[in-house]
Design a protein around this motif. Structure first.
Motif, PDB file in Angstrom:
ATOM      1  N   MET A 135      33.382   8.292  -1.583  1.00 52.68           N
ATOM      2  CA  MET A 135      31.986   8.456  -1.272  1.00 52.68           C
ATOM      3  C   MET A 135      31.392   7.112  -0.864  1.00 52.68           C
ATOM      4  SD  MET A 135      29.376  10.424  -3.727  1.00 52.68           S
ATOM      5  CE  MET A 135      29.615  12.142  -3.668  1.00 52.68           C
ATOM      6  N   SER A 136      30.759   7.062   0.271  1.00 54.59           N
ATOM      7  CA  SER A 136      30.190   5.800   0.727  1.00 54.59           C
ATOM      8  C   SER A 136      28.717   5.714   0.331  1.00 54.59           C
ATOM      9  CB  SER A 136      30.332   5.673   2.247  1.00 54.59           C
ATOM     10  OG  SER A 136      29.518   6.625   2.870  1.00 54.59           O
ATOM     11  N   GLN A 137      28.320   4.527  -0.051  1.00 54.57           N
ATOM     12  CA  GLN A 137      26.935   4.268  -0.429  1.00 54.57           C
ATOM     13  C   GLN A 137      26.164   3.818   0.804  1.00 54.57           C
ATOM     14  OE1 GLN A 137      25.256   3.685  -3.558  1.00 54.57           O
ATOM     15  NE2 GLN A 137      26.805   4.594  -4.857  1.00 54.57           N
ATOM     16  N   ARG A 138      24.931   4.245   0.916  1.00 55.00           N
ATOM     17  CA  ARG A 138      24.077   3.804   2.013  1.00 55.00           C
ATOM     18  C   ARG A 138      23.134   2.737   1.476  1.00 55.00           C
ATOM     19  NH1 ARG A 138      22.782   8.661   5.937  1.00 55.00           N
ATOM     20  NH2 ARG A 138      21.177   7.204   6.538  1.00 55.00           N
ATOM     21  N   LYS A 139      23.063   1.617   2.192  1.00 56.59           N
ATOM     22  CA  LYS A 139      22.153   0.540   1.810  1.00 56.59           C
ATOM     23  C   LYS A 139      20.867   0.660   2.615  1.00 56.59           C
ATOM     24  CE  LYS A 139      23.424  -3.769   0.943  1.00 56.59           C
ATOM     25  NZ  LYS A 139      24.088  -5.075   1.128  1.00 56.59           N
ATOM     26  N   ILE A 140      19.766   0.781   1.916  1.00 55.96           N
ATOM     27  CA  ILE A 140      18.473   0.868   2.560  1.00 55.96           C
ATOM     28  C   ILE A 140      17.850  -0.522   2.548  1.00 55.96           C
ATOM     29  CG2 ILE A 140      16.176   1.878   2.437  1.00 55.96           C
ATOM     30  CD1 ILE A 140      17.449   4.304   1.099  1.00 55.96           C
ATOM     31  N   SER A 141      17.328  -0.958   3.676  1.00 56.53           N
ATOM     32  CA  SER A 141      16.768  -2.302   3.784  1.00 56.53           C
ATOM     33  C   SER A 141      15.376  -2.376   3.159  1.00 56.53           C
ATOM     34  CB  SER A 141      16.695  -2.732   5.247  1.00 56.53           C
ATOM     35  OG  SER A 141      15.724  -1.972   5.913  1.00 56.53           O
ATOM     36  N   LEU A 142      14.971  -3.592   2.817  1.00 60.21           N
ATOM     37  CA  LEU A 142      13.625  -3.810   2.294  1.00 60.21           C
ATOM     38  C   LEU A 142      12.562  -3.450   3.322  1.00 60.21           C
ATOM     39  CD1 LEU A 142      13.926  -7.174   0.320  1.00 60.21           C
ATOM     40  CD2 LEU A 142      13.450  -4.905  -0.592  1.00 60.21           C
ATOM     41  N   GLY A 143      12.848  -3.704   4.585  1.00 62.52           N
ATOM     42  CA  GLY A 143      11.897  -3.379   5.638  1.00 62.52           C
ATOM     43  C   GLY A 143      11.576  -1.893   5.676  1.00 62.52           C
ATOM     44  N   LEU A 144      12.595  -1.068   5.487  1.00 61.31           N
ATOM     45  CA  LEU A 144      12.394   0.377   5.477  1.00 61.31           C
ATOM     46  C   LEU A 144      11.522   0.788   4.294  1.00 61.31           C
ATOM     47  CD1 LEU A 144      13.073   3.163   6.655  1.00 61.31           C
ATOM     48  CD2 LEU A 144      15.079   3.186   5.190  1.00 61.31           C
ATOM     49  N   ILE A 145      11.814   0.233   3.138  1.00 60.24           N
ATOM     50  CA  ILE A 145      11.041   0.562   1.936  1.00 60.24           C
ATOM     51  C   ILE A 145       9.586   0.123   2.101  1.00 60.24           C
ATOM     52  CG2 ILE A 145      10.774   0.056  -0.524  1.00 60.24           C
ATOM     53  CD1 ILE A 145      13.890  -0.227  -0.585  1.00 60.24           C
ATOM     54  N   PHE A 146       9.371  -1.124   2.520  1.00 63.33           N
ATOM     55  CA  PHE A 146       8.007  -1.635   2.671  1.00 63.33           C
ATOM     56  C   PHE A 146       7.242  -0.896   3.766  1.00 63.33           C
ATOM     57  CE2 PHE A 146       9.276  -6.003   0.861  1.00 63.33           C
ATOM     58  CZ  PHE A 146       8.890  -5.618  -0.415  1.00 63.33           C
ATOM     59  N   THR A 147       7.912  -0.557   4.852  1.00 66.00           N
ATOM     60  CA  THR A 147       7.244   0.165   5.932  1.00 66.00           C
ATOM     61  C   THR A 147       6.830   1.556   5.478  1.00 66.00           C
ATOM     62  OG1 THR A 147       8.498  -1.086   7.575  1.00 66.00           O
ATOM     63  CG2 THR A 147       7.463   0.945   8.325  1.00 66.00           C
ATOM     64  N   CYS A 148       7.689   2.234   4.738  1.00 61.98           N
ATOM     65  CA  CYS A 148       7.342   3.565   4.223  1.00 61.98           C
ATOM     66  C   CYS A 148       6.196   3.488   3.221  1.00 61.98           C
ATOM     67  CB  CYS A 148       8.564   4.222   3.588  1.00 61.98           C
ATOM     68  SG  CYS A 148       9.828   4.700   4.782  1.00 61.98           S
ATOM     69  N   ILE A 149       6.227   2.492   2.339  1.00 63.26           N
ATOM     70  CA  ILE A 149       5.134   2.312   1.378  1.00 63.26           C
ATOM     71  C   ILE A 149       3.825   2.051   2.123  1.00 63.26           C
ATOM     72  CG2 ILE A 149       4.215   0.747  -0.390  1.00 63.26           C
ATOM     73  CD1 ILE A 149       7.110   0.457  -1.411  1.00 63.26           C
ATOM     74  N   SER A 150       3.873   1.199   3.132  1.00 58.30           N
ATOM     75  CA  SER A 150       2.680   0.882   3.908  1.00 58.30           C
ATOM     76  C   SER A 150       2.142   2.110   4.621  1.00 58.30           C
ATOM     77  CB  SER A 150       2.990  -0.224   4.915  1.00 58.30           C
ATOM     78  OG  SER A 150       1.862  -0.530   5.668  1.00 58.30           O
ATOM     79  N   ALA A 151       3.015   2.916   5.186  1.00 53.38           N
ATOM     80  CA  ALA A 151       2.572   4.128   5.887  1.00 53.38           C
ATOM     81  C   ALA A 151       1.911   5.111   4.921  1.00 53.38           C
ATOM     82  CB  ALA A 151       3.753   4.788   6.598  1.00 53.38           C
ATOM     83  N   VAL A 152       2.485   5.270   3.736  1.00 58.96           N
ATOM     84  CA  VAL A 152       1.905   6.182   2.739  1.00 58.96           C
ATOM     85  C   VAL A 152       0.542   5.668   2.277  1.00 58.96           C
ATOM     86  CG1 VAL A 152       2.190   7.086   0.394  1.00 58.96           C
ATOM     87  CG2 VAL A 152       4.106   7.147   1.986  1.00 58.96           C
ATOM     88  N   LEU A 153       0.436   4.363   2.015  1.00 56.85           N
ATOM     89  CA  LEU A 153      -0.840   3.785   1.592  1.00 56.85           C
ATOM     90  C   LEU A 153      -1.897   3.916   2.689  1.00 56.85           C
ATOM     91  CD1 LEU A 153       0.368   0.562  -0.245  1.00 56.85           C
ATOM     92  CD2 LEU A 153      -0.653   2.594  -1.284  1.00 56.85           C
ATOM     93  N   ALA A 154      -1.500   3.708   3.936  1.00 55.65           N
ATOM     94  CA  ALA A 154      -2.441   3.858   5.050  1.00 55.65           C
ATOM     95  C   ALA A 154      -2.907   5.303   5.173  1.00 55.65           C
ATOM     96  CB  ALA A 154      -1.799   3.394   6.352  1.00 55.65           C
ATOM     97  N   LEU A 155      -1.996   6.240   4.991  1.00 56.54           N
ATOM     98  CA  LEU A 155      -2.359   7.654   5.040  1.00 56.54           C
ATOM     99  C   LEU A 155      -3.329   8.002   3.911  1.00 56.54           C
ATOM    100  CD1 LEU A 155      -1.989  10.451   6.318  1.00 56.54           C
ATOM    101  CD2 LEU A 155      -0.044  10.781   4.792  1.00 56.54           C
TER     102      LEU A 155
END
Length: 142
Positions: free
Chosen positions: A1-21
């Motif tokens: 099973m391979s692990q997927r690494k999610i970048s900090l940019g993706l996390i911060f961008t998603c948080i920012s989009a949710v906060l803006a919404l």
């Protein structure tokens, strides 16, 4: 099973989009309150926040496939749009805030003011997180 690494940019961008919404939702709620209903809905606030959210979503979708060079403008544009939206939001409410805090201070007006302050804080935090997110890639490594 391979692990997927999610970048900090993706996390911060998603948080920012949710906060803006959420900030946009609180703005719309605030336009329906008794005290601020007479001000109406400011098109620049809604437009700036909506376009910023779209920019972030497009950047995430494109970034997960490999970011082309032209897409590097999207995080900068979303940050600028969030700041512009925040300034328009604040300028549309500043006279009302001053009046409620000084002369028209009662429980109903303070409740109406609360949604405006919450909305501005959410958009402000979204702008700061968006600026931080602009320094990171939005990739998902396998």
């Amino acid at each position: 099973m391979s692990q997927r690494k999610i970048s900090l940019g993706l996390i911060f961008t998603c948080i920012s989009a949710v906060l803006a919404l959420l900030g946009c939702i609180f703005y719309v709620i605030n336009t329906k309150t008794n005290y601020f209903a007479g001000n109406g809905v400011s098109t620049p606030v809604i437009a700036c926040l909506a376009i910023a959210i779209v920019c972030m979503v497009v950047y995430v979708i494109i970034g997960m496939r490999g970011t082309p060079v032209w897409a590097d403008i999207l995080p900068v544009a979303s940050s600028a749009l969030l700041i512009s939206g925040l300034m328009n939001f604040a300028s549309a409410r500043i006279n009302g805030i001053a009046a409620v805090m000084t002369f028209e201070n009662n429980a109903q007006n303070m409740a109406d003011l609360k949604s405006a302050i919450i909305g501005m804080v959410l958009v402000g935090i979204a702008a700061v997180v968006s600026i931080i997110a602009a320094f990171f890639d939005v990739t998902v490594e396998k």
